[in-house]
Design a protein around this motif. Structure first.
Motif, short mmCIF file in Angstrom:
data_model
loop_
_atom_site.label_atom_id
_atom_site.label_comp_id
_atom_site.label_asym_id
_atom_site.label_seq_id
_atom_site.Cartn_x
_atom_site.Cartn_y
_atom_site.Cartn_z
N GLY A 125 0.78 -1.23 0.00
CA GLY A 125 0.00 0.00 0.00
C GLY A 125 0.81 1.28 0.00
N MET A 126 2.02 1.27 0.58
CA MET A 126 2.84 2.48 0.65
C MET A 126 3.71 2.68 -0.58
SD MET A 126 4.39 2.65 4.49
CE MET A 126 3.39 2.58 5.96
N LYS A 127 3.82 1.68 -1.43
CA LYS A 127 4.85 1.68 -2.47
C LYS A 127 4.73 2.85 -3.44
CE LYS A 127 7.04 -1.25 -5.94
NZ LYS A 127 7.03 -2.57 -6.63
N SER A 128 3.52 3.15 -3.93
CA SER A 128 3.37 4.22 -4.91
C SER A 128 3.72 5.58 -4.31
CB SER A 128 1.94 4.24 -5.47
OG SER A 128 1.00 4.46 -4.43
N LEU A 129 3.29 5.83 -3.07
CA LEU A 129 3.64 7.08 -2.40
C LEU A 129 5.14 7.15 -2.14
CD1 LEU A 129 0.77 7.55 0.20
CD2 LEU A 129 1.12 8.79 -1.93
N ALA A 130 5.74 6.02 -1.82
CA ALA A 130 7.19 5.99 -1.60
C ALA A 130 7.93 6.31 -2.89
CB ALA A 130 7.61 4.62 -1.09
N ASN A 131 7.46 5.78 -4.01
CA ASN A 131 8.09 6.08 -5.30
C ASN A 131 8.08 7.56 -5.60
OD1 ASN A 131 8.85 3.47 -6.10
ND2 ASN A 131 6.81 3.01 -6.89
N ARG A 132 6.93 8.22 -5.34
CA ARG A 132 6.83 9.66 -5.60
C ARG A 132 7.62 10.47 -4.59
NH1 ARG A 132 1.38 8.21 -6.70
NH2 ARG A 132 0.68 8.97 -4.67
N GLY A 133 7.52 10.08 -3.33
CA GLY A 133 8.19 10.85 -2.29
C GLY A 133 9.70 10.73 -2.30
N LEU A 134 10.20 9.56 -2.67
CA LEU A 134 11.64 9.31 -2.64
C LEU A 134 12.31 9.62 -3.97
CD1 LEU A 134 11.67 5.96 -0.63
CD2 LEU A 134 12.02 8.29 0.22
N GLN A 135 11.49 9.78 -5.02
CA GLN A 135 11.99 10.12 -6.36
C GLN A 135 13.04 9.11 -6.82
OE1 GLN A 135 13.07 14.29 -6.22
NE2 GLN A 135 10.94 14.91 -5.92
N THR A 136 14.31 9.50 -6.86
CA THR A 136 15.36 8.61 -7.38
C THR A 136 15.92 7.65 -6.33
OG1 THR A 136 17.06 10.28 -6.92
CG2 THR A 136 16.04 10.32 -9.10
N PRO A 138 15.96 4.52 -3.63
CA PRO A 138 15.30 3.21 -3.66
C PRO A 138 14.21 3.10 -2.60
CG PRO A 138 17.46 3.05 -2.62
CD PRO A 138 17.37 4.44 -3.20
N VAL A 139 13.16 2.36 -2.91
CA VAL A 139 12.09 2.09 -1.96
C VAL A 139 12.51 0.92 -1.07
CG1 VAL A 139 9.70 1.34 -1.70
CG2 VAL A 139 10.33 2.91 -3.55
N PRO A 140 12.40 1.07 0.25
CA PRO A 140 12.78 -0.03 1.14
C PRO A 140 12.02 -1.32 0.81
CG PRO A 140 12.45 1.98 2.39
CD PRO A 140 11.97 2.27 1.00
N ALA A 141 12.70 -2.45 0.99
CA ALA A 141 12.12 -3.75 0.61
C ALA A 141 10.82 -4.04 1.35
CB ALA A 141 13.13 -4.86 0.88
N PHE A 142 10.70 -3.60 2.62
CA PHE A 142 9.51 -3.94 3.39
C PHE A 142 8.26 -3.24 2.88
CE2 PHE A 142 11.17 -0.21 5.63
CZ PHE A 142 10.04 0.53 5.92
N LEU A 198 12.06 5.57 6.52
CA LEU A 198 12.58 4.79 7.63
C LEU A 198 12.06 5.34 8.95
CD1 LEU A 198 16.29 4.40 6.44
CD2 LEU A 198 14.48 2.67 6.34
N PRO A 199 12.09 4.55 10.03
CA PRO A 199 11.56 5.00 11.33
C PRO A 199 12.15 6.32 11.80
CG PRO A 199 11.97 2.65 11.37
CD PRO A 199 12.53 3.14 10.07
N PHE A 200 11.27 7.22 12.28
CA PHE A 200 11.62 8.57 12.75
C PHE A 200 11.18 8.71 14.20
CE2 PHE A 200 9.91 12.92 13.38
CZ PHE A 200 11.09 13.66 13.24
N PHE A 201 12.06 9.18 15.06
CA PHE A 201 11.80 9.30 16.49
C PHE A 201 11.05 10.59 16.80
CE2 PHE A 201 13.67 10.64 20.75
CZ PHE A 201 12.79 9.86 21.49
#
Length: 368
Positions: A125-136, A138-142, A198-201
């Motif tokens: 479910g997060m993959k498409s938003l991750a692709n746009r947000g991270l641009q170039t 890599p999307v984390p495997a999880f 990635l996790p943010f405190f």
């Protein structure tokens, strides 16, 4: 007293949206009022924890196995070999460890393991938003996994609890630290970035320096309970999902002040001392004493009051006045309660606080 003996005689109820079979009833018809579950989820063993997502549900049984049902279009059941939906629960066999807690988002899910306190995520479910947000980048495997995949960054801590929103996740450690990742579109992650891969405190000053013992997520809002039993909410609020009035400066005509108050954690007095809290997409349930409270979006009747009118502040569900809650769960538009009759012996989680902490959290015992 073991959990098996403790839950003997408890009853499982479910209601709300059921278009993918997420209630585990063996059919796909909506249910407007609480109905006792007599097959499916109720027939696979003693329940330790139960949660619901966008169109899927998950539970942990007493052998620490995760069972899921509902939609699997995005891999959210954690069963890559099973295509399509399931109206009855199926077990996940690929988790590396025994599950102690689970969470379900819109199209993803998470689990914490007992041995090392590791976090696993599945569903794309997060993959498409991750692709746009991270641009170039890599999307984390999880974020691309259709079966349990470890979330990195927790090798130095032990995670106790997890929570999932529409496109974000959250967890707390045994030290009471709160971490979040994913989409921050509505400011629910308290970060200046739009997407956190990635996790943010989250700093403790947001909660008057107190440790966090419980965190729950709606689609775009978060609810957190502190070590003293104070409950904070923040994020999107247009369906009443924060359970409180949105504050703004008295003489201001600037809309941004209203938005800022939604993005700032604030207390909800009616929820002080809640032993359990669970969030659907835009509605929530809480167990406060022997009462079950609900608030937020109610289009499918998931607030359990017999209407489809939104509720802006926590309100007791009268149907359960003669029952004592053991565990509560919610999906996007459905709710579930495991309880016993007020006059029935056994089945009360108060007699076993460590098990209550495993399922939904206990302010007296939790480092949760």
């Amino acid at each position: 007293m073991t959990a098996k003996k403790e839950l003997l005689g408890s009853l499982l109820f479910a209601w709300g949206a059921n278009s993918y079979g997420q209630l585990g009833l063996g059919h796909k018809e909506d249910v407007l009022l609480p109905v006792r579950v007599t097959q499916g989820l109720a027939s696979i063993g003693n329940i330790k924890c139960l949660v619901g997502g966008g169109g899927h549900s998950a539970i942990i049984t007493d052998d620490r196995t995760i069972w899921t049902c509902g939609s699997n279009a995005f891999g959210q059941l954690g069963l890559p070999q099973h295509l399509g939906e399931s109206t009855l629960p199926l077990p996940i066999k690929t988790l590396n460890g025994k599950a102690v807690e689970i969470a379900a988002g819109l199209r993803h899910a998470l689990a914490v393991t007992a041995e090392k306190g590791l976090v696993f995520q599945w569903g794309v479910g997060m993959k498409s938003l991750a692709n746009r947000g991270l641009q170039t980048l890599p999307v984390p495997a999880f974020m691309s996994a259709r079966e349990p995949c470890e979330v990195p960054g927790f090798g130095h801590v032990k995670v106790k609890h997890v929570s999932a929103g529409a496109y974000h996740s959250a967890c707390i450690t045994d030290q009471g630290w709160l971490f979040v990742w994913g989409s921050n579109k509505y400011g629910q992650l308290l970060s200046s970035d739009d997407f956190l891969p990635l996790p943010f405190f989250i700093q403790p000053h947001h909660f008057e320096g107190e440790k966090i013992t419980l965190v729950r997520s709606g689609w775009t809002h978060i609810v957190a309970r502190t070590e003293r039993g104070q409950v904070y909410t923040w994020g999107r609020a247009d369906y009443g999902q924060l359970g409180r009035k949105i504050k703004s400066t008295q003489d201001s005509m600037c809309k941004s002040n209203v938005i800022q108050s939604r993005f700032t954690p604030e207390k909800v007095p009616e929820l002080t001392g809640a032993s359990q809290i669970t969030c659907g997409s835009e509605h929530s349930l809480a167990a406060v004493g022997d009462s079950i409270l609900s608030w937020g979006w109610n289009e499918h009747g998931m607030c359990g009051d017999g209407t489809e009118v939104n509720i802006s502040e926590p309100r007791q569900i009268s149907f359960f006045r003669n029952y004592i809650p053991a565990a509560i769960g919610t999906g996007a538009g459905h709710s579930m309660v495991l309880c016993r009759s007020a006059g029935q012996s056994g089945g009360d989680f108060k007699a076993c606080p460590e098990e209550q902490a495993v399922c939904q959290g206990n302010p007296e015992t939790a480092t949760t």
